[in-house]
Design an enzyme around this catalytic site. Structure first.
Site, PDB file in Angstrom:
ATOM      1  N   ALA A   9       0.717  -1.193  -0.016  1.00 54.18           N
ATOM      2  CA  ALA A   9      -0.059  -0.009  -0.107  1.00 54.18           C
ATOM      3  C   ALA A   9       0.793   1.241  -0.068  1.00 54.18           C
ATOM      4  O   ALA A   9       0.257   2.255   0.492  1.00 54.18           O
ATOM      5  CB  ALA A   9      -0.777  -0.050   1.235  1.00 54.18           C
ATOM      6  N   ARG A  15      -1.984   9.304 -10.711  1.00 56.14           N
ATOM      7  CA  ARG A  15      -3.285   9.593 -11.468  1.00 56.14           C
ATOM      8  C   ARG A  15      -4.435   9.589 -10.675  1.00 56.14           C
ATOM      9  O   ARG A  15      -5.342   9.976 -11.375  1.00 56.14           O
ATOM     10  CB  ARG A  15      -3.105   8.423 -12.659  1.00 56.14           C
ATOM     11  CG  ARG A  15      -1.938   8.772 -13.597  1.00 56.14           C
ATOM     12  CD  ARG A  15      -2.126   7.662 -14.856  1.00 56.14           C
ATOM     13  NE  ARG A  15      -1.851   6.416 -14.326  1.00 56.14           N
ATOM     14  CZ  ARG A  15      -2.552   5.294 -14.893  1.00 56.14           C
ATOM     15  NH1 ARG A  15      -3.417   5.536 -15.967  1.00 56.14           N
ATOM     16  NH2 ARG A  15      -2.540   3.964 -14.544  1.00 56.14           N
ATOM     17  N   GLU A 154       8.061  -7.843 -17.252  1.00 51.58           N
ATOM     18  CA  GLU A 154       7.372  -6.691 -17.328  1.00 51.58           C
ATOM     19  C   GLU A 154       7.256  -6.033 -18.800  1.00 51.58           C
ATOM     20  O   GLU A 154       8.481  -6.187 -19.363  1.00 51.58           O
ATOM     21  CB  GLU A 154       8.339  -5.663 -16.535  1.00 51.58           C
ATOM     22  CG  GLU A 154       8.005  -6.033 -14.907  1.00 51.58           C
ATOM     23  CD  GLU A 154       6.794  -6.141 -14.586  1.00 51.58           C
ATOM     24  OE1 GLU A 154       5.954  -5.081 -14.521  1.00 51.58           O
ATOM     25  OE2 GLU A 154       6.210  -7.268 -14.296  1.00 51.58           O
ATOM     26  N   ASN A 226      -6.215   3.066 -10.457  1.00 52.41           N
ATOM     27  CA  ASN A 226      -5.019   4.040 -10.513  1.00 52.41           C
ATOM     28  C   ASN A 226      -5.855   5.334 -10.853  1.00 52.41           C
ATOM     29  O   ASN A 226      -4.972   6.458 -10.770  1.00 52.41           O
ATOM     30  CB  ASN A 226      -4.232   3.586 -11.848  1.00 52.41           C
ATOM     31  CG  ASN A 226      -3.340   2.126 -11.697  1.00 52.41           C
ATOM     32  OD1 ASN A 226      -2.836   2.075 -10.864  1.00 52.41           O
ATOM     33  ND2 ASN A 226      -4.058   1.349 -12.627  1.00 52.41           N
ATOM     34  N   TYR A 348     -37.121  14.062  14.592  1.00 50.38           N
ATOM     35  CA  TYR A 348     -35.902  13.815  15.065  1.00 50.38           C
ATOM     36  C   TYR A 348     -35.592  13.129  16.360  1.00 50.38           C
ATOM     37  O   TYR A 348     -35.998  14.032  17.398  1.00 50.38           O
ATOM     38  CB  TYR A 348     -35.141  15.227  14.943  1.00 50.38           C
ATOM     39  CG  TYR A 348     -33.699  14.989  15.372  1.00 50.38           C
ATOM     40  CD1 TYR A 348     -32.495  14.145  14.890  1.00 50.38           C
ATOM     41  CD2 TYR A 348     -33.012  15.707  16.538  1.00 50.38           C
ATOM     42  CE1 TYR A 348     -31.648  13.974  15.357  1.00 50.38           C
ATOM     43  CE2 TYR A 348     -31.742  15.496  16.911  1.00 50.38           C
ATOM     44  CZ  TYR A 348     -30.973  14.639  16.070  1.00 50.38           C
ATOM     45  OH  TYR A 348     -29.667  14.470  16.644  1.00 50.38           O
ATOM     46  N   ASN A 359     -45.223   5.480  21.542  1.00 48.85           N
ATOM     47  CA  ASN A 359     -45.739   6.089  20.243  1.00 48.85           C
ATOM     48  C   ASN A 359     -45.165   7.542  20.177  1.00 48.85           C
ATOM     49  O   ASN A 359     -45.256   8.410  21.281  1.00 48.85           O
ATOM     50  CB  ASN A 359     -47.155   6.163  20.194  1.00 48.85           C
ATOM     51  CG  ASN A 359     -47.551   6.402  18.934  1.00 48.85           C
ATOM     52  OD1 ASN A 359     -47.047   7.170  18.298  1.00 48.85           O
ATOM     53  ND2 ASN A 359     -48.522   5.592  18.599  1.00 48.85           N
ATOM     54  N   ALA A 362     -45.942  12.600  15.429  1.00 53.22           N
ATOM     55  CA  ALA A 362     -45.443  13.460  14.303  1.00 53.22           C
ATOM     56  C   ALA A 362     -44.732  15.025  14.809  1.00 53.22           C
ATOM     57  O   ALA A 362     -45.345  15.415  15.520  1.00 53.22           O
ATOM     58  CB  ALA A 362     -46.447  13.862  13.148  1.00 53.22           C
ATOM     59  N   SER A 405     -49.880  17.417  22.746  1.00 56.74           N
ATOM     60  CA  SER A 405     -49.308  18.211  21.523  1.00 56.74           C
ATOM     61  C   SER A 405     -48.917  19.629  21.425  1.00 56.74           C
ATOM     62  O   SER A 405     -49.359  20.293  22.135  1.00 56.74           O
ATOM     63  CB  SER A 405     -50.213  18.146  20.249  1.00 56.74           C
ATOM     64  OG  SER A 405     -51.209  17.275  20.178  1.00 56.74           O
TER      65      SER A 405
HETATM   66  C1  UD1 Z   1       2.895  -4.730 -11.096  1.00 53.90           C
HETATM   67  C2  UD1 Z   1       3.581  -5.825 -11.618  1.00 53.90           C
HETATM   68  C3  UD1 Z   1       2.952  -6.280 -13.165  1.00 53.90           C
HETATM   69  C4  UD1 Z   1       1.554  -6.626 -12.984  1.00 53.90           C
HETATM   70  C5  UD1 Z   1       1.014  -5.346 -12.474  1.00 53.90           C
HETATM   71  C6  UD1 Z   1      -0.654  -5.600 -12.169  1.00 53.90           C
HETATM   72  C7  UD1 Z   1       5.890  -5.815 -10.827  1.00 53.90           C
HETATM   73  C8  UD1 Z   1       7.395  -5.451 -10.966  1.00 53.90           C
HETATM   74  N1  UD1 Z   1       5.010  -5.616 -11.853  1.00 53.90           N
HETATM   75  O1  UD1 Z   1       3.146  -3.773 -12.117  1.00 53.90           O
HETATM   76  O2  UD1 Z   1       3.677  -7.563 -13.375  1.00 53.90           O
HETATM   77  O3  UD1 Z   1       1.145  -6.963 -14.344  1.00 53.90           O
HETATM   78  O4  UD1 Z   1       1.476  -5.068 -11.191  1.00 53.90           O
HETATM   79  O5  UD1 Z   1      -1.343  -4.522 -11.519  1.00 53.90           O
HETATM   80  O6  UD1 Z   1       5.634  -6.165  -9.571  1.00 53.90           O
HETATM   81  N2  UD1 Z   1       4.014  -0.772  -4.718  1.00 53.90           N
HETATM   82  C9  UD1 Z   1       4.670  -0.454  -3.295  1.00 53.90           C
HETATM   83  N3  UD1 Z   1       6.083  -0.340  -3.294  1.00 53.90           N
HETATM   84  C10 UD1 Z   1       6.795  -0.074  -4.414  1.00 53.90           C
HETATM   85  C11 UD1 Z   1       6.222  -0.262  -5.554  1.00 53.90           C
HETATM   86  C12 UD1 Z   1       4.771  -0.727  -5.637  1.00 53.90           C
HETATM   87  O7  UD1 Z   1       4.016  -0.983  -2.414  1.00 53.90           O
HETATM   88  O8  UD1 Z   1       7.993   0.287  -4.351  1.00 53.90           O
HETATM   89  C13 UD1 Z   1       2.813  -1.117  -4.592  1.00 53.90           C
HETATM   90  C14 UD1 Z   1       1.791  -0.150  -5.205  1.00 53.90           C
HETATM   91  O9  UD1 Z   1       1.236   0.773  -4.327  1.00 53.90           O
HETATM   92  C15 UD1 Z   1       0.884  -1.167  -5.986  1.00 53.90           C
HETATM   93  C16 UD1 Z   1       1.653  -2.360  -6.395  1.00 53.90           C
HETATM   94  O10 UD1 Z   1       2.825  -2.494  -5.385  1.00 53.90           O
HETATM   95  O11 UD1 Z   1      -0.214  -1.494  -5.257  1.00 53.90           O
HETATM   96  C17 UD1 Z   1       1.884  -2.397  -7.781  1.00 53.90           C
HETATM   97  O12 UD1 Z   1       2.893  -1.558  -7.970  1.00 53.90           O
HETATM   98  P1  UD1 Z   1       2.774  -0.724  -9.497  1.00 53.90           P
HETATM   99  O13 UD1 Z   1       4.012   0.058  -9.449  1.00 53.90           O
HETATM  100  O14 UD1 Z   1       1.354  -0.205  -9.637  1.00 53.90           O
HETATM  101  O15 UD1 Z   1       3.331  -1.975 -10.340  1.00 53.90           O
HETATM  102  P2  UD1 Z   1       2.938  -2.191 -11.900  1.00 53.90           P
HETATM  103  O16 UD1 Z   1       3.959  -1.227 -12.731  1.00 53.90           O
HETATM  104  O17 UD1 Z   1       1.466  -1.943 -12.125  1.00 53.90           O
HETATM  105 CA    CA Z   2      -0.335  -0.910 -11.245  1.00 57.00          CA
END
Ligand code: UD1
Ligand code: CA
Length: 450
Positions: A9, A15, A154, A226, A348, A359, A362, A405
């Protein structure tokens, strides 16, 4: 089987065009993060570790608010998905059993899918969740041979032939915890963008003579958020799933497409939900209750046989016992309505306790706020609150008492008493007719003057 879950997370979510960290954006009245944590918790895991980064403090707070046993770790800087998982090593590198990696921005993964991955661990050391993409775009591609997964490539690093593959990586991965962390320790940032890719563990595993495999899921399940448009899309997908589940569970929805559930809404069998009902967080509806159209409910509990609405608003702490009736244009907050209470119209009720079979007429209002503090109204059993009673709290009305009332009740009313708190009526015979004659004469003389 012991399972631990790592929820990634840390991402910024550029975006989303937002000050709020991406995983705290709401879907079904809950942060995206809570959706991933709910799926994780359904596996009954030994530990859940959330990896935070952007907005780390707020994200960690949301994780522990969901469940105080969820552990959090900050990833700073963010050097890729393998680096993110590595942050959980102090918690899990020596954990027994399986580890599953989830993304907090991928909120629609189903528990059944994760269970299928755990089952597939019988055949493979590393199990990746894949899907056939209509438009594979920039997803990582799964390179397979028979039932074996050879590598995840990738998009940025893929050849033209590899880019033609439509079998894609969802990002969800499952392996024995010890294996996962030992593989991750070997990941290098030797790629187009100098990031540590979690996806590299497939080839690393194979180099050690371990096998990797794919479990497939529907593309809809792997929808990643995203952008705001994708958030809206995920919301719609969640709602159609929740509606179908409610119908399957024996709930009547007269117009399913107009009912909006929250992540944690519970509705019992044979409950009936009318059109345009909106559930906020924390609502439980027991079997056989009926919610009529256009109600807004949050943080409330509605017992068997109760009827609510149309056009009612139940706010946090509204507790309706069996056979309570709440009618139109009624708002209830932080109040306990015992069995059989009736609050039919335009009322309310806030910060109140109302005894059984009372009861409420109103237009009744509990005047619970003095501008500084909130106060409680207590009404006993089988009392009768006349229409348009103002109950100025703190105030108590005893069992079997009646308020006339239009009363403004500022003093406690003992059981079985009648309280009248309003000016006495004065009646002047013929005055209305004389008044109107006079006014009409004034109007006529003005018209002549013009
Ligand atoms: C990643 C996968 C890709 C897959 C795609 C699916 C890798 C290298 N690639 O790509 O194969 O098809 O997800 O959506 O794993 N995150 C972190 N820390 C980081 C980087 C990312 O917590 O340093 C978390 C992001 O918040 C996200 C998830 O990991 O929830 C995926 O990261 P993101 O950068 O979106 O990976 P993608 O390039 O989409
Ligand atoms: Ca992603």
């Amino acid at each position: 089987m012991q399972v631990s879950v790592i929820v990634l997370a840390a991402g910024q979510g550029t975006r989303m065009n937002s000050d709020l960290p991406k995983v705290l954006h709401q879907m079904a009245a809950a942060p995206l993060l809570h959706h991933a944590l709910t799926t994780a918790r359904n596996l009954d895991p030994a530990r859940i570790v959330t990896v935070t980064g952007h907005g780390g403090e707020a994200v960690a707070a949301a994780a522990t608010a969901f469940d105080e046993t969820v552990e959090t770790v900050l990833q700073d800087p963010q050097l890729g998905t393998a680096h993110a998982v590595a942050q959980a090593a102090p918690f899990l590198a020596h954990a027994e059993g399986e580890a599953i990696v989830l993304y907090a921005d991928t909120p629609l993964i189903r528990e059944e899918t994760l269970r299928a991955m755990l089952a597939a661990r019988g055949q493979h050391a590393v199990v990746v969740l894949g899907f056939h993409a209509r438009d594979p775009g920039r997803y990582g591609r799964l390179i397979t041979e028979g039932s074996n997964l050879l590598a995840i490539r990738e998009f940025k690093d893929a050849s033209l032939d590899e880019r033609a593959i439509t079998l894609c990586n969802s990002g969800v991965i499952c392996a024995e915890a010890k294996t996962l962390f030992s593989l991750i320790a070997d990941v290098k940032a030797a790629n187009a963008v100098q990031e540590y890719y979690l996806t590299d563990i497939v080839e690393l595993a194979r180099a050690r003579g371990l096998s990797a495999g794919v479990v497939l899921c529907d593309e809809a399940e792997t929808l990643g958020v995203n952008t705001r448009a994708q958030l809206a899309e995920a919301e719609a997908a969640f709602q159609s799933r929740a509606r179908a589940e409610a119908l399957d569970n024996g709930v009547t929805l007269t117009a399913p497409d107009t009912v909006f559930f929250a992540l944690d809404t519970h509705v019992g069998r044979d409950a009936v939900i009318g059109p345009n009902v909106i559930f906020g967080p924390g609502v439980t509806i027991e079997s056989g209750a009926e919610i009529k159209g256009f109600c807004h409910l949050e943080g409330c509990h509605i017992s068997r046989g109760a009827t609510v609405g149309p056009f009612a608003r139940l706010r946090p702490g509204a507790e309706l016992a069996e056979d309570v009736h709440v009618g139109n244009f009624v708002e209830i907050k932080n109040a306990i309505l015992e069995e059989g209470v009736k609050v039919g119209h335009l009322t309310y009720i806030g910060d109140a306790d109302i005894g059984e079979f009372t009861n409420i007429g109103a237009g009744t209002v509990t005047c619970n706020y003095d501008g500084v503090m909130k106060h409680r109204t207590r009404i006993g059993k089988r009392a009768f609150i006349g229409s348009d009673t103002m109950l100025v709290a703190p105030v108590t009305v005893g069992d079997g008492a009646l308020t006339a009332s239009g009363s403004v009740i500022t003093e406690d009313v003992p059981p079985n008493a009648v309280a009248i708190g309003r000016a006495r009526q004065v009646t002047k015979p013929g005055l209305a007719a004389r008044m109107f004659d006079k006014l009409k004469a004034i109007k006529a003389s003005k018209a002549k003057g013009q």
